[in-house]
Design an enzyme around this catalytic site. Structure first.
Site, mmCIF file in Angstrom:
data_model
loop_
_atom_site.group_PDB
_atom_site.id
_atom_site.type_symbol
_atom_site.label_atom_id
_atom_site.label_comp_id
_atom_site.label_asym_id
_atom_site.label_seq_id
_atom_site.Cartn_x
_atom_site.Cartn_y
_atom_site.Cartn_z
ATOM 1 N N GLU A 180 0.833 -1.207 0.000
ATOM 2 C CA GLU A 180 0.000 0.000 0.000
ATOM 3 C C GLU A 180 0.869 1.260 0.000
ATOM 4 O OE1 GLU A 180 -2.861 0.078 -0.776
ATOM 5 O OE2 GLU A 180 -4.222 1.233 0.488
ATOM 6 N N THR A 193 -4.930 9.143 -5.435
ATOM 7 C CA THR A 193 -4.850 9.163 -3.979
ATOM 8 C C THR A 193 -3.812 10.169 -3.506
ATOM 9 O OG1 THR A 193 -5.443 6.840 -3.932
ATOM 10 C CG2 THR A 193 -4.445 7.725 -1.943
#
Lengths: 318, 318
Positions: free
Chosen positions: B138, B190
């Site tokens: 991630e 993001t």
């Protein structure tokens, strides 16, 4: 036009409102709990001249007797105004909560006053409304609209204030807990303890603190003492206020080393609150905290109390 | 020296990891939930040359095949390194989660990889450890150590991350909920959605937001839909990100008017998440949200899903 009616034949009522502890470390301005140890009483006697008068304040000196400066009478005034109650009342205040002890004394007097008045009404108002009225009193004491003492004082138990307008208070479940309150003889005023707080906080700290608050609420619901121990961390307020209290971190450490679940400010300090999982442990923690304050040359008072589940109530005549 | 041993006779394993939605409005970087609708699969085949190789990525294009740039293979590499597993693996990734759909695709691939590897171990590691390993993946996708997709992907349900070090994830109870995910065809990365956030927030907003987060957690424990409706308010992140998505507030309003409990960003957007209390309601809310995006000339994809209680798992051979 008001629909409020006073009960026939009721001329005098006394209400009790418990001491409280606000913030609980993780819940600045939103969490609080009611204590069983002590509280304030307010006795109201109906008049017929429309005046609100403070007749007497027992046990403490230095509180204002002018009705619009005293938290109890000011809250009563506002409730009378909003409900259109015009008879007037004489008020006697019995302070059971020591001044500046960090146990919500100003909130308790205000709550006792409005709970007593509620006892005169044929259609009593809701507990949320009582919080709103008592808040008027709290406002003149602390300079802000903070319900974290008033709400647990009215509702009892551990409370979360979701919203001030409309007023919404949530009662949390909790495991068996003993609260230790230590009141060091130092002067810290709520207004100045609030004044030193930075008006902004880092986003990163906000995330970390949210996680602790969220986990602490989970711990209350799950009655999980170990999760409570891990999550009762105040990363935002405590570091800013700790230096207002000589020896703060050493006293905290002494409490934790003696088995306290958490030790933090009670409200805006200088008093401290510790959670313990048994009365025996609470006694041990109390001694350790007092000893450490003493080591710093500071005298302190102490209380040990379970959480009061009931909140304020009318004392029935015998 | 590592104590990790691989099971004898296991040469190939496939794991499934569900789509997730992070933040849930009130829980920036700490709350997330697992969805039932779709997910990613990773198949690992043991090698004997010590290499980690991505053989194939199905269904999407544009994902990196270099092992230290892909979230799945990078997480696998880190887990192999830390556990001293040196045989090497070939990896096939089957993407069920659309790219940029705001449903945690990068997290799901990383989780599927580490869950598959865990299936090879005679002494599997804990779910907290799996979250830690998947987080490495991630990190390269989002540029930060945010576990709010990875945690629900591993644990299932609705999760609160109390702490990243040590890793602590709490599973919350919840009422029956149907999630609507709407993915408008807009590009919002993001990293840039994170970049626009102010590094500081006002203390006052922090207090108000804490109250909503606390109340929302109470609502989950009490399975109280109306309390959830009142408390799912994002006062901090949403106002800063809303202008990244054309028509955001109108789509939100359309959802709420159609009966959604809440409508907010899914993760960092541009996708949106709505909570509904029935499937029929979710279908109504979906149509309303799509219609409003369409009014703004924006195409969108949609999913309706209950909350997935299980999280990632090994797919057993038949």
């Amino acid at each position: 036009m008001s629909n409020v009616k006073l009960k026939e034949g009721v001329n005098k009522l006394t209400a009790f409102a418990p001491a409280t502890s606000a913030n609980l470390g993780v819940g600045f301005d939103i969490l609080g709990l009611a204590l069983d140890a002590v509280g304030d009483k307010v006795t109201l006697t109906k008049r017929d001249d429309g005046q609100i008068i403070i007749e007497k304040i027992n046990s403490v000196t230095g509180l204002p007797l002018e009705p619009n400066k005293n938290t109890a009478s000011y809250a009563l005034q506002k409730m009378c105004e909003e409900l259109d109650i015009s008879c007037g009342f004489s008020m006697q205040i019995d302070k059971g909560i020591a001044m500046g002890s960090g146990m919500g004394g100003s909130a308790a007097s205000a709550v006792a006053a409005v709970v007593a008045l509620n006892g005169f009404l044929s259609n009593p108002v809701s507990r949320e409304k009582l919080v709103e009225y008592a808040l008027y009193g709290e406002e003149i004491a602390s300079g802000g609209r903070h319900a974290d003492n008033v709400a647990p004082c009215v509702f009892g138990g551990i409370t979360l204030i979701r919203s001030l307008a409309p007023m919404e208070v949530i009662n949390l479940p909790y495991p068996e807990l003993y609260c230790v309150i230590i009141h060091p003889h130092l002067q810290v005023e709520t207004k100045s303890a609030r004044g030193i707080l930075k008006p902004e906080i880092p986003l990163k700290k906000y995330v970390e603190q949210s996680a602790q608050l969220g986990a602490a609420i989970c711990a209350f619901y799950q009655k999980d003492i170990e999760l409570l121990r891990r999550s009762m961390q105040d990363l935002i307020i405590e570091p800013q206020r700790a230096n207002l209290v000589t020896g703060y971190y050493q006293v905290k450490e002494a409490a934790l080393k003696s088995g306290a679940i958490t030790a933090t400010f009670s409200g805006s300090g200088p008093s401290m609150l510790a959670f313990c999982d048994s009365k025996a442990n609470a006694e041990k923690v109390t001694l350790a905290m007092l000893a450490m304050f003493n080591k710093h040359g500071i005298e302190a008072d102490q209380w040990i109390s379970p959480i009061n589940p009931d909140g304020a109530y009318i004392i029935e005549d015998k």
